[in-house]
Design a protein around this motif. Structure first.
Motif, PDB file in Angstrom:
ATOM      1  N   CYS A   2       0.854  -1.184   0.000  1.00  0.00           N
ATOM      2  CA  CYS A   2       0.000   0.000   0.000  1.00  0.00           C
ATOM      3  C   CYS A   2       0.889   1.232   0.000  1.00  0.00           C
ATOM      4  O   CYS A   2       1.812   1.338   0.796  1.00  0.00           O
ATOM      5  CB  CYS A   2      -0.904   0.010   1.236  1.00  0.00           C
ATOM      6  N   CYS A  15      -0.468   3.611   3.235  1.00  0.00           N
ATOM      7  CA  CYS A  15      -0.087   3.319   4.621  1.00  0.00           C
ATOM      8  C   CYS A  15       1.072   2.319   4.586  1.00  0.00           C
ATOM      9  O   CYS A  15       1.628   2.029   3.533  1.00  0.00           O
ATOM     10  CB  CYS A  15      -1.274   2.774   5.432  1.00  0.00           C
ATOM     11  N   TYR A  74       1.041  -0.827   5.150  1.00  0.00           N
ATOM     12  CA  TYR A  74       0.659  -2.216   4.953  1.00  0.00           C
ATOM     13  C   TYR A  74       1.428  -2.883   3.809  1.00  0.00           C
ATOM     14  O   TYR A  74       1.636  -2.303   2.747  1.00  0.00           O
ATOM     15  CB  TYR A  74      -0.848  -2.336   4.672  1.00  0.00           C
ATOM     16  N   CYS A 121      -6.585  -1.673   0.100  1.00  0.00           N
ATOM     17  CA  CYS A 121      -5.726  -2.018   1.244  1.00  0.00           C
ATOM     18  C   CYS A 121      -6.559  -2.538   2.418  1.00  0.00           C
ATOM     19  O   CYS A 121      -7.502  -1.860   2.848  1.00  0.00           O
ATOM     20  CB  CYS A 121      -4.944  -0.782   1.662  1.00  0.00           C
ATOM     21  N   SER A 163      -5.786  -2.580   5.331  1.00  0.00           N
ATOM     22  CA  SER A 163      -5.511  -1.799   6.536  1.00  0.00           C
ATOM     23  C   SER A 163      -6.177  -0.421   6.486  1.00  0.00           C
ATOM     24  O   SER A 163      -6.900  -0.050   7.397  1.00  0.00           O
ATOM     25  CB  SER A 163      -3.999  -1.660   6.706  1.00  0.00           C
ATOM     26  N   CYS A 164      -5.968   0.335   5.385  1.00  0.00           N
ATOM     27  CA  CYS A 164      -6.510   1.708   5.330  1.00  0.00           C
ATOM     28  C   CYS A 164      -7.616   1.858   4.293  1.00  0.00           C
ATOM     29  O   CYS A 164      -8.141   2.940   4.094  1.00  0.00           O
ATOM     30  CB  CYS A 164      -5.393   2.712   5.061  1.00  0.00           C
TER      31      CYS A 164
HETATM   32 ZN   LIG Z   1      -3.051   1.069   3.257  1.00  0.00          ZN
END
Ligand SMILES: [Zn+2]
Ligand SMILES: [Zn+2]
Lengths: 464, 464
Positions: A232, A235, A237, A254, A256-257
């Motif tokens: 990513c 972020c 990740y 992603c 994560s974000c």
């Molecule tokens: Zn991310």
């Protein structure tokens, strides 16, 4: 000093049309390694390491060891042969065992040629009386051959059936303490990869057959990589698509974000770390005595670096079609010196300059780091070609221009095929800079290490 | 610096009545090694090496390597797995193969877990285009695990089923040249054994399964030795009774000078050298191109040192019932420092002296060679007992007498259990002498080596 004429370097006599086994998919760097006679394919996915490549392996081992000891590691050796009985206890013989080499001794007892040593090391701790919480953490590592009967061994050294691994096993009093160990050891891993000066990425990984609660892989980025990684750019990740089962099931945003800036790259796995918890210590009964004197299962981690794999992958990332390139700290030699051809009219005077130069270079980088290509029966051009294919960081030619009365010059070739005409003093200065750069790479580690060790001592200070 | 409290040293928690497997015959040094937690018996005649013993193994490897490189050796790595097919070609699977670990891969192809690598290395040379006479001699060595499924493994590390070997293979143009190599490499062997400062004997041996025309064994003299050796005190003859088939058939007069002064001693074999001739190169087709450009079989030698066996045998010769003793160059640590017990009235002032002492010692022998036993919860006496059992060359106690105002004294204990009360400066001087002695042992080798290398260069000078 190392002399080219005395080197066992089978390429010197290998015919140009030597057969590369067609069943084997070789990447460009692996092709070069084989063609140059640095490694030779043994039988069915095993490799023989020749002297030049062995130097790199030994350097890599030393570098890994420094980092493991800086992370509190203590070196041990566990046998290659692990009783199959232990693997039955942990359930690791229940699934597909076709990748394991199994062998029976004369009494019929079954052993594995160990692909990894979680069972062996855990059983070793279980067989001693329980260790006290005061003696934890313990971080034990070894460096030795591992065995995996791959269905399809590929890319030469990169995925051989017999390969060299550094494996560390850690033992802690709690999951929290094990996470601290995990942070310390993975910091040492990242330091090691930075010392190789190669772009790498740490990704979340599937724990797979090892089990445990957390797992990361370290990858060099390379088109030859077998794994597809997600990165990513919004972020921090990064993950292996394996985590999602099928590569097609991997998300496009992603996890994560949730940003859409998720790109895919190919990676070569060079290291793998696992927070194991009590997956092995529980079935094998490896306990410690807690502050109340009661036995509790040890909380474990394991940490692997494929030594031969790191080298193969580094070469893959750095090399060109025609020339090997090495991480500075792993190059077989720092400097190669090529002198005049026998019978050339400048031979005598160039040899005097060469002799003096070799003495000065030995002072700067140590005689062991020098390769003197004194095969005077060969032209300078032929030897320079060999030097460039081998990819020495610095190659110095003492040729006709070295003997000219006005402004004598040496040729300096870098592994990037840059060619400079320089005075002796300038050459020595560049070699000195190269050695200083190597020292800085090693030193940066030591400074980090000292401050880490101090922190660890504070953290565990209460138990002493 | 190494800290005792952080050491993985399972003896600290092993109950006193720990079970030693009754099937296993353990000599006194092997019993000590096991009881002290330096090695742990794995399954059926394999051994796990713990950190303290691993230090000795690594030192032994380094020392052997220096000597092998001084003898023109180049390091390589051959796979553990050797195709059984190669051993069929040389006839070594025709006899009793019950000592070999055999394994099949997923395709059914059979391999040996190599007990030795003559076939593998010879086939490797055969698979390259023939090497030129100009590139000979070649001396290739490796250090790695070997496997032998002994009917009865005994004496712990001394005869384990999985053991660490240095094996060198040499390649020459003629039997005469091979004899030169044999002389050079065996000279390096004798230098190595002299560096260990142990009495050893080189005896004529039966070539046995290896074949070839000449063979010698190196033995440490010890009552636990499995071999009976003949030594003539009238001439230089020494032999293994094995040569005569049955021990009872061995002569009572010297086969060389016919004198009756032939005595028998027990020896532990630690190294074996063979002049192999073309026994392997012929069936496997490993040739070189002679001066007329015609292929001829390479003339070979092989040279083994059992790394783990040398260590076990050295301990057997040197140790007492209660205390390990090490060759100076192989001791895990040079110096152990024991400080005051926590809560003693001299603790604070003794710790200041200890701190300063450790800094000075680190200057003299390097921090890595120091063991600081800072387990302050234990009495000095308890820690001193551990230190004496481990057999550190020098153990320094910073106790109450170190803090007395008039003539403060440290205790210095040698591995011979000698106890001296000395001032700090005197202690530092003895440590300095110890380090100088170690340096001299290493240095003597280098001087010999340089003159040997010069001789070899002269001898082979014509081919460059
Ligand atoms: Zn991310
Ligand atoms: Zn005699």
């Amino acid at each position: 000093m190392n002399k080219a004429s005395r080197l066992f370097w089978p390429t010197l006599v290998t015919p140009k049309n030597a057969v590369v086994k067609p069943t084997e998919q070789l990447s460009r760097s692996q092709k070069l390694l084989t063609e140059l006679g640095l490694v030779k394919a043994g039988s069915n996915g095993t490799y023989q390491i020749m002297p030049i490549a062995q130097r790199t392996i030994d350097k890599c081992i030393q570098l890994v060891q420094r980092n493991m000891q800086a992370a509190g590691g203590q070196k041990i050796s566990l046998p290659v042969l692990t009783p199959a009985q232990l693997w039955k206890k942990t359930g690791r013989l229940d699934g597909d065992i076709s990748e394991f080499y199994m062998v029976r001794d004369r009494s019929g007892k079954q052993f594995l040629m160990s692909p990894t040593h979680e069972e062996a090391v855990t059983a070793m701790l279980a067989s001693a009386a329980p260790i006290s919480y005061r003696q934890l953490p313990q971080r034990l590592y070894q460096i030795g051959p591992k065995f995996r009967d791959e269905l399809k061994s590929r890319f030469g050294l990169m995925r051989a059936k017999e390969f060299l691994m550094k494996d560390m096993y850690s033992f802690d009093v709690s999951l929290d303490a094990a996470r601290q160990t995990y942070a310390t050891v993975t910091a040492a891993y990242e330091r090691f990869f930075r010392q190789l000066e190669l772009p790498f990425v740490r990704v979340e990984a599937a724990s797979g057959i090892m089990g445990g609660s957390q797992s990361h892989e370290y990858h060099f980025i390379s088109p030859v990589g077998e794994d597809t990684l997600l990165q990513c750019s919004n972020c921090s990740y990064a993950g292996n698509t394996e985590v999602f089962g099928n590569e097609a099931d991997a998300p496009s945003t992603c996890p994560s974000c949730q940003s859409a800036q998720l790109s895919r790259v190919r990676g070569v796995e060079v290291a793998h770390t696992f927070l194991l918890g009590d997956k092995y210590s529980k079935p094998l009964g490896a306990t410690f005595l807690n502050t109340s004197g009661k036995p509790e299962p040890l909380v474990m981690g394991c940490f692997g670096i494929g030594i031969t794999r790191v080298i193969a992958a580094a070469l893959e990332v750095l090399s060109t079609e025609q020339q090997l390139r090495w991480p500075k700290l792993l190059a077989p030699y720092d400097v190669c010196v090529i002198g005049p051809k026998a019978g050339s009219k400048e031979q005598a005077s160039a040899e005097r300059i060469e002799h003096e130069l070799l003495n000065q270079l030995a002072q700067i980088c140590g005689a062991e780091q020098l390769l003197h290509d004194e095969r005077k029966e060969l032209t300078i051009g032929k030897r320079l070609l060999d030097a460039q294919r081998l990819g020495h960081p610095l190659t110095i030619v003492v040729g006709a221009k070295a003997t000219q009365l006005e402004a004598p010059k040496l040729e300096l070739h870098t592994s990037g095929s840059e060619k400079l005409e320089l005075e002796v003093a300038e050459v020595l200065q560049l070699v000195t800079q190269h050695e200083q750069h190597k020292q800085q790479l090693l030193q940066s580690q030591l400074e980090e290490t000292n401050s880490e060790q101090q922190q660890e001592q504070k953290r565990f200070g209460h138990v002493h």
